[in-house]
Design an enzyme around this catalytic site. Structure first.
Site, mmCIF file in Angstrom:
data_model
loop_
_atom_site.group_PDB
_atom_site.id
_atom_site.type_symbol
_atom_site.label_atom_id
_atom_site.label_comp_id
_atom_site.label_asym_id
_atom_site.label_seq_id
_atom_site.Cartn_x
_atom_site.Cartn_y
_atom_site.Cartn_z
ATOM 1 N N HIS A 40 0.981 -1.060 0.061
ATOM 2 C CA HIS A 40 -0.152 0.126 -0.050
ATOM 3 C C HIS A 40 0.525 1.149 -0.175
ATOM 4 C CE1 HIS A 40 -2.595 -2.981 2.755
ATOM 5 N NE2 HIS A 40 -3.230 -3.200 1.696
ATOM 6 N N GLU A 58 -4.518 -3.816 -4.246
ATOM 7 C CA GLU A 58 -5.911 -3.673 -4.357
ATOM 8 C C GLU A 58 -6.308 -2.617 -3.647
ATOM 9 O OE1 GLU A 58 -6.839 -2.980 -0.283
ATOM 10 O OE2 GLU A 58 -5.131 -4.373 0.208
#
Length: 400
Positions: free
Chosen positions: A315, A353
């Site tokens: 991330h 994601e």
């Protein structure tokens, strides 16, 4: 619900051409100077200079045993030699190959001939280092064991890298404790609200404040570091809180709140064995925050399934406006993935994601050699499933 996110045509690797006279910093922040005149690459080290010079000898660069002879490609070799007769240390050779691959970053393999023992006094030692580390191999059409093919992907995987020069600055386990093996497999288990899975026991994270990864970014001309976030460091915490409280970052992360909320978040991250937060810095100036995860015991592993024991995820947020932009974004994203692949050689895939409606999604398609697998549902968002495979990364990632 279908996503309306605009898609791009896909990833195209940029070409980087260094200037004729070029200096850059190594992972330990020491400097190297390179030159290229008439195709001859010179590498100036503190105690000697090494040249890659033209040769009349050609070697086949098409994969042996795969490409038919009628379409095989051969390329002229370069001769690697000290400017003055001398011995080369392992560090000398590795640094020289680093410089070479920056000047020839578009090639996958290149023929290399080691200069004779009159010039390269420890030629057999250098040959053993190159071939036993996997940085090079002797191809079938070689006429002597000193005719080699060097491999760019092997170099960027850290093959033969001296510990003090490796991009991974705080490896686990430490080479001083376990020189030969990665962290051993021990069965472990995670049971939480969203995760119920077996997985390997994860190694301890380096101490907060430890530099995880260090690399000079030639496209930008600055040195990038990733450092395990230390919530007790006032600069780390203040920057992290400021970034999360910005309206722009909050669109994607949704972590805006008072300092107490941020302290709890970072404390939970530190206690969680499957995730590690880090500070992104350019030339020491704090720029953003990111995370590396072990995917199997992450939300990602639960909701997409099929991930391997050592697959990882990432991330990222760039908090400082001055450090946004395509080249810096590409460099940080690539470096995060590079650090994941380096920290465990068993990692085959690094996943992502992001929320499907974020404008960053087309950039992730365009600037990284990863696959867009599908969109899928998570409890808190609709995500886009990206998969970056080891072989593809080291073949095509922008590591210059």
């Amino acid at each position: 619900m279908a996503s309306t996110t605009t898609r791009t045509s896909g990833y195209v690797r940029e070409k980087y051409t260094p200037p004729i006279i070029h200096s850059f910093t190594l992972p330990d922040h020491s400097s190297v100077r390179t030159t290229e005149f008439d195709g001859v690459i010179g590498v100036d080290l503190p105690s000697l200079s090494i040249h890659f010079e033209h040769s009349q000898r050609s070697l086949r660069t098409s994969p042996h045993g795969i490409v038919n002879d009628d379409r095989a490609v051969s390329s002229p070799a370069v001769v690697m030699k000290p400017k003055e007769p001398s011995e080369l240390t392992i560090a000398d050779v590795w640094i020289s190959l680093y410089a070479f691959w920056i000047h020839r970053s578009q090639l996958e393999v290149h023929p290399l001939i080691l200069a004779d023992s009159t010039s390269l006094k420890n030629i057999d030692e250098v040959l053993t280092y190159l071939t036993h580390s996997g940085l090079a191999f002797v191809p079938p059409d070689a006429q002597s064991p000193h005719e080699l093919l060097i491999i760019r992907a092997s170099f960027w995987q850290g093959a033969g890298a001296p510990t003090h020069l490796h991009w991974l600055r705080t490896p686990i386990p430490s080479p001083s404790l376990s020189l030969l093996n990665p962290f051993p497999f021990t069965q472990s288990f995670t049971r939480s609200e969203h995760v119920l899975t077996t997985h390997p026991l994860r190694p301890p994270k380096p101490a907060p404040g430890s530099v995880i990864y260090s690399r000079y970014i030639h496209q930008v001309g600055e040195h990038l570091t990733l450092t395990h976030i230390d919530a007790s460091n006032p600069d780390h915490f203040a920057s992290y809180a400021k970034w999360q409280n910005s309206d722009r970052v909050n669109v994607g992360w949704r972590e805006k709140g008072p300092d107490d909320k941020h302290r709890v978040f970072l404390a939970n991250r530190l206690a969680d064995k499957h995730i590690m937060g880090f500070i992104v810095a350019w030339n020491g100036e704090l720029a953003g925050y990111g995370e590396m995860t072990w995917a199997k015991e992450d939300l990602m592993g639960t909701y997409v399934g099929g991930l391997g024991d050592y697959d990882q995820g990432t991330h990222l947020l760039i908090g400082e406006e001055k450090f946004r932009g395509r080249q810096r974004f590409t460099a940080v994203m690539t470096s995060m993935k590079h650090a994941c692949f380096l920290r465990d050689p068993r990692t085959e895939v690094v996943v992502g994601e992001p929320r499907a409606d974020l404008p960053i999604v087309p950039m992730l398609i365009a600037y990284l050699p990863q696959e867009l697998n599908r969109e899928f549902e998570l409890p808190h968002k609709r995500g886009v499933y990206f998969a970056l495979r080891r072989e593809r990364f080291f073949q095509a990632a922008m590591l210059d």
